[in-house]
Design a protein around this motif. Structure first.
Motif, PDB file in Angstrom:
ATOM      1  N   LEU A 170      77.019   4.485  16.984  1.00  0.00           N
ATOM      2  CA  LEU A 170      77.639   3.482  17.841  1.00  0.00           C
ATOM      3  C   LEU A 170      78.859   2.946  17.114  1.00  0.00           C
ATOM      4  N   VAL A 171      80.030   3.111  17.727  1.00  0.00           N
ATOM      5  CA  VAL A 171      81.297   2.759  17.095  1.00  0.00           C
ATOM      6  C   VAL A 171      81.926   1.591  17.846  1.00  0.00           C
ATOM      7  N   ALA A 172      82.345   0.569  17.113  1.00  0.00           N
ATOM      8  CA  ALA A 172      82.965  -0.619  17.717  1.00  0.00           C
ATOM      9  C   ALA A 172      84.435  -0.692  17.346  1.00  0.00           C
ATOM     10  N   THR A 173      85.284  -0.986  18.339  1.00  0.00           N
ATOM     11  CA  THR A 173      86.708  -1.167  18.080  1.00  0.00           C
ATOM     12  C   THR A 173      86.975  -2.599  17.600  1.00  0.00           C
ATOM     13  N   PRO A 174      88.182  -2.879  17.089  1.00  0.00           N
ATOM     14  CA  PRO A 174      88.417  -4.161  16.407  1.00  0.00           C
ATOM     15  C   PRO A 174      88.108  -5.421  17.194  1.00  0.00           C
ATOM     16  N   MET A 175      88.487  -5.512  18.467  1.00  0.00           N
ATOM     17  CA  MET A 175      88.293  -6.784  19.160  1.00  0.00           C
ATOM     18  C   MET A 175      86.834  -7.047  19.505  1.00  0.00           C
ATOM     19  N   LEU A 176      85.993  -6.015  19.538  1.00  0.00           N
ATOM     20  CA  LEU A 176      84.559  -6.190  19.745  1.00  0.00           C
ATOM     21  C   LEU A 176      83.839  -6.337  18.412  1.00  0.00           C
ATOM     22  N   SER A 177      84.147  -5.455  17.486  1.00  0.00           N
ATOM     23  CA  SER A 177      83.612  -5.492  16.124  1.00  0.00           C
ATOM     24  C   SER A 177      82.090  -5.637  16.144  1.00  0.00           C
ATOM     25  N   ALA A 178      81.530  -6.479  15.285  1.00  0.00           N
ATOM     26  CA  ALA A 178      80.078  -6.578  15.137  1.00  0.00           C
ATOM     27  C   ALA A 178      79.389  -7.168  16.353  1.00  0.00           C
ATOM     28  N   TYR A 179      80.154  -7.720  17.314  1.00  0.00           N
ATOM     29  CA  TYR A 179      79.537  -8.172  18.563  1.00  0.00           C
ATOM     30  C   TYR A 179      78.864  -7.003  19.286  1.00  0.00           C
ATOM     31  N   ALA A 180      79.260  -5.771  18.959  1.00  0.00           N
ATOM     32  CA  ALA A 180      78.679  -4.597  19.613  1.00  0.00           C
ATOM     33  C   ALA A 180      77.174  -4.521  19.415  1.00  0.00           C
ATOM     34  N   TRP A 181      76.673  -5.040  18.299  1.00  0.00           N
ATOM     35  CA  TRP A 181      75.223  -5.004  18.052  1.00  0.00           C
ATOM     36  C   TRP A 181      74.614  -6.395  17.937  1.00  0.00           C
ATOM     37  N   ALA A 182      75.298  -7.388  18.500  1.00  0.00           N
ATOM     38  CA  ALA A 182      74.759  -8.750  18.522  1.00  0.00           C
ATOM     39  C   ALA A 182      74.041  -8.972  19.854  1.00  0.00           C
ATOM     40  N   PRO A 183      72.717  -9.188  19.843  1.00  0.00           N
ATOM     41  CA  PRO A 183      71.968  -9.310  21.106  1.00  0.00           C
ATOM     42  C   PRO A 183      72.465 -10.441  21.998  1.00  0.00           C
ATOM     43  N   GLU A 184      73.035 -11.495  21.388  1.00  0.00           N
ATOM     44  CA  GLU A 184      73.445 -12.648  22.186  1.00  0.00           C
ATOM     45  C   GLU A 184      74.811 -12.468  22.848  1.00  0.00           C
ATOM     46  N   TYR A 185      75.514 -11.387  22.527  1.00  0.00           N
ATOM     47  CA  TYR A 185      76.859 -11.216  23.082  1.00  0.00           C
ATOM     48  C   TYR A 185      76.788 -10.832  24.556  1.00  0.00           C
TER      49      TYR A 185
END
Length: 249
Positions: free
Chosen positions: A193-208
């Protein structure tokens, strides 16, 4: 997290308004100036490494990138997010505009890099034309760009603290240019799972809130996938930054 900022009591420095235009003009040049806290400046090669990575990460066809170093700045804390959210760095840039500080701002992005930790968010912050980020020691540890990037087209890199730090740095530059988290995407590449800069670690944050994407995509389930980062803005972020584009769409 919403991009809210408290700039403190501005008093006679109402010239903060000189920083508050919300979007870039139509200039064909993107002007980014980098300052360092006194502690951040002690790491050998940190300025050169930032310059090297931004030359690649901000290399878009519709602008010429102008990168410069403004020098060192005395700060009250190495907490990069606090320096912007509490107004210290924005007010310093505004004071430079008035000739009250030895800080000569540029029109697009005025970035302060500190030695703040990268363990607990927020590790940086960006508002129109002003941003700050921690992690100078980790940036100094980065491998050269050509050695780190494993996929040239997508600029994919492993999820390490140095790589995450440089991605957060360009994430805050994105905010300074008007981009939101919703201009980021995540995708599956070779099982990761690859996240681009503006999403970043929010990609694997359940609350996002993954339903608020402006890019017409959803975030794939993280499951037990390997996590990686992309150092390239998503295509919809690039469209928003292009002449005639809109960060509101």
């Amino acid at each position: 997290m919403k991009r809210r900022v408290f700039l403190g009591a501005v008093g006679s420095t109402a010239s903060l308004g000189t920083l508050a235009y919300a979007t870039r003009g139509s200039s064909e040049t993107l002007d980014v100036r980098i300052w360092f806290s006194e502690r951040a400046a002690t790491y050998d090669g940190v300025a050169d490494r930032i310059h090297e990575y931004l030359e690649e990460m901000l290399a878009l066809d519709y602008w010429t990138l102008e990168l410069s170093v403004g020098g060192t700045v005395s700060v009250s804390t190495e907490d990069a997010a606090r320096l912007t959210t509490r107004g210290e760095w924005p007010m310093a840039v505004a004071a430079g505009e008035l000739g009250r500080r030895d800080i000569e701002r540029v029109s697009d992005v005025n970035l302060l890099v500190t030695d703040g930790g990268m363990e607990e968010a927020p590790t940086g912050y960006g508002i129109p034309h002003v941003a700050s980020v921690g992690g100078a020691r980790h940036i100094a540890e980065l491998e050269p760009y050509d050695e780190l990037v494993t996929d040239e087209a997508r600029s994919i890199v492993p999820l390490t603290t140095p790589a995450r730090t440089i991605q957060v740095l360009v994430h805050e530059i994105g905010h300074a240019l008007g981009l939101a988290h919703e201009h980021g995407v995540a995708f599956i590449y070779e099982g990761a799972l690859v996240a681009t800069p503006m999403l970043s670690a929010y990609a694997w944050a359940p609350e996002y809130d993954a339903e608020s994407s402006r890019c017409g995509t959803t975030i794939p389930a993280a499951d037990d996938r390997e996590r990686k980062l992309s150092l390239s803005f998503s295509s919809c972020a690039r469209r928003a930054l292009a002449p005639g584009g809109s960060v509101d769409s």
